[in-house]
Enzyme design. Structure first.
Site, PDB file in Angstrom:
ATOM      1  N   SER A 176      33.374  58.269  23.930  1.00 29.30           N
ATOM      2  CA  SER A 176      32.405  57.699  24.863  1.00 29.30           C
ATOM      3  C   SER A 176      30.986  58.228  24.598  1.00 29.30           C
ATOM      4  CB  SER A 176      32.813  58.007  26.299  1.00 29.30           C
ATOM      5  OG  SER A 176      32.386  59.296  26.639  1.00 29.30           O
ATOM      6  N   LYS A 177      30.044  57.450  25.037  1.00 32.24           N
ATOM      7  CA  LYS A 177      28.617  57.775  24.867  1.00 32.24           C
ATOM      8  C   LYS A 177      28.283  59.114  25.515  1.00 32.24           C
ATOM      9  CE  LYS A 177      25.377  54.559  23.413  1.00 32.24           C
ATOM     10  NZ  LYS A 177      26.234  53.760  22.618  1.00 32.24           N
ATOM     11  N   ARG A 178      29.042  59.434  26.550  1.00 31.49           N
ATOM     12  CA  ARG A 178      28.808  60.677  27.269  1.00 31.49           C
ATOM     13  C   ARG A 178      28.778  61.861  26.295  1.00 31.49           C
ATOM     14  NH1 ARG A 178      32.985  63.049  31.249  1.00 31.49           N
ATOM     15  NH2 ARG A 178      32.033  65.094  31.532  1.00 31.49           N
TER      16      ARG A 178
END
Ligand code: GLU
Length: 460
Positions: A239-241
């Site tokens: 994920s981008k997180r």
């Protein structure tokens, strides 16, 4: 397998500075670095900044600072594609002259129509070749992709074959001044004498394009190693997180570079003697590409936290002292003896360097706490009060050992709990004897007296 026939090992880390340094970048840089350092080779740093709109100086700085923090030192000057235009122009000229490349003046809207119609027919979109045999003198520059089958012996993935007929004539430069990635990378790797290209698997589809350009330029083939994708816990794209987060934020949050390196090296590689803790000096001794896995590497942030806590525990005291420095108020350094001991008793409880300030703050100034906290379970406040008063007497005359004798006589919980609270002002802290050792007799007695006052006032 590492190829013994390659004598001069030279690799490059070639990021595009279009976003902050990420875990993916860090893993690629580390694997390149370990591979080449193990063989006394060279490690070059090249910024692929052909995309002028998206490339930024601040991202370059972020890459440089991150690499330095991780200790991944590069050899020689930093290369920048934006400074090598003359070189690309020469090679583009050669391709155009020899008929391996041509100018294409197709309009974007026509190309889009072509793409849509291919898609509706269920075909993979590619350029239909309208300008291939025209003698255009301007436009974008396309490479005449031959219809061939190419093989590579990837050092991670083994034998991989590609059919280039499906690719179509790709754009290799927007103009003589503006080369694009697949072309510039071939020229740069050749000009810098790169022996091995070690990069993420997302670049595998680019490899046949680059090989075809190499062949047209009569450039010798390099060795490829494509590293497995980094996946989230759900085995899907990370994920981008995590991917979008700036790497240096981990530094600011109190992660150790050694823990991060350990975490990174296990993203697709395992040592022969399998284990979770692989210190930087050990990876330098043990790393080899033939132990890199093909399947995706799972990114587990809990593992990173666990590793960080392990490294805080095993890091040499002097070094840890220096590492916590940026996280603590400068006044604490006026009491270095306390600081050193505080690190020793708190290191077990720290997950990040930044935890230290909160955990050890009470040693430097007593936090506010309520009188009720001094009461052990159902004990009468009067008993607690008496125990605290006795503690003052015992400590005035004797040392910490006498405290245990008193606790044995009057009840451990009833004596040690209020004592610990009096000294720390907290519900959880190291044991009272350890705290006394750090605070010294005078400060200890003063804090107990304060607790006595507090308790008395609350009883009024
Ligand atoms: N500039 C490319 C990237 O940042 C890397 C290219 C390569 O390693 O060949 O993904």
């Amino acid at each position: 397998m590492d190829d013994p026939t390659v004598k001069n090992v030279r690799v490059r880390f070639a990021p595009s500075p279009t976003g902050p340094f990420s875990f993916g970048n860090a893993r690629t840089a580390l694997f390149n670095w370990l591979f080449t350092r193990r063989q006394n080779g060279e490690f070059l740093l090249r910024f692929e900044d052909t995309d002028r709109e998206r490339s930024r100086k601040e991202y370059e700085d972020d890459f440089i600072e991150s690499l330095r923090w991780l200790g991944l030192n590069w050899d020689g000057e930093i290369y920048r594609q934006s400074q090598r235009k003359e070189i690309y122009r020469r090679y583009l000229g050669r391709l155009l002259e020899a008929g391996f490349a041509y100018y294409c003046s197709c309009k974007p809207e026509d190309l889009e129509l072509e793409r849509q119609s291919q898609l509706t027919q269920g075909l993979a979109p590619r350029y239909g070749g309208r300008c291939r045999n025209l003698k255009n003198e301007k436009g974008v520059i396309r490479f005449k992709m031959p219809d061939a089958e190419v093989f590579i012996n990837d050092l991670v993935r083994g034998k991989v074959s590609f059919k280039t007929g499906l690719i179509g004539d790709i754009i290799i430069a927007k103009s003589l001044e503006e080369p694009l990635y697949n072309f510039a990378v071939v020229v740069d790797d050749f000009e810098s004498g790169i022996s091995h290209v070690i990069r993420g698997e997302e670049h595998l589809p680019n490899t046949p394009k680059q090989i075809m350009i190499q062949q047209a330029l009569e450039i010798p083939l390099v060795q490829y190693a494509h590293l497995p994708l980094i996946l989230g816990a759900d085995k899907k794209k990370l994920s981008k997180r995590y991917l979008g987060k700036s790497f240096l934020d981990y530094k600011k949050e109190g992660y150790l570079s050694s823990a991060i390196l350990n975490f990174l090296v296990l993203l697709g590689w395992h040592p022969a003697r399998d284990r979770e803790i692989v210190k930087p000096e050990e990876m330098l001794m043990e790393f080899s590409l033939d132990r890199v896995q093909k399947g995706g590497a799972i990114f587990n942030p809990d593992k990173l936290d666990w590793l960080n806590a392990c490294y805080i525990r095993i890091t040499d005291s002097r070094k840890l002292f220096e590492l916590v420095r940026p996280f603590v108020p400068s006044t604490w350094f006026e009491q270095p003896a306390i600081l050193e001991k505080a690190i020793e008793i708190e290191r077990e409880r720290m997950k990040k360097l930044s935890d230290f300030t909160k955990l050890a703050g009470f040693l430097f100034s007593l936090p506010e706490y309520s009188a009720e906290l001094l009461i052990w379970k159902e004990t009468e406040p009067g008993v607690i009060l008496e125990n605290l008063e006795r503690l003052v007497k015992v400590l005035t005359k004797n040392n910490g050992n006498a405290v245990m004798a008193l606790a044995d006589k009057r009840g451990r919980g009833e004596v040690l709990w209020p004592l610990r609270v009096a000294l720390s002002g907290q519900e959880a802290s190291p044991g009272p004897l350890e705290i006394i050792e750090i605070l010294g007799k005078q400060e200890t007695i003063q804090r107990i007296k304060l607790a006595i006052e507090k308790l008395k006032n609350s009883q009024k």
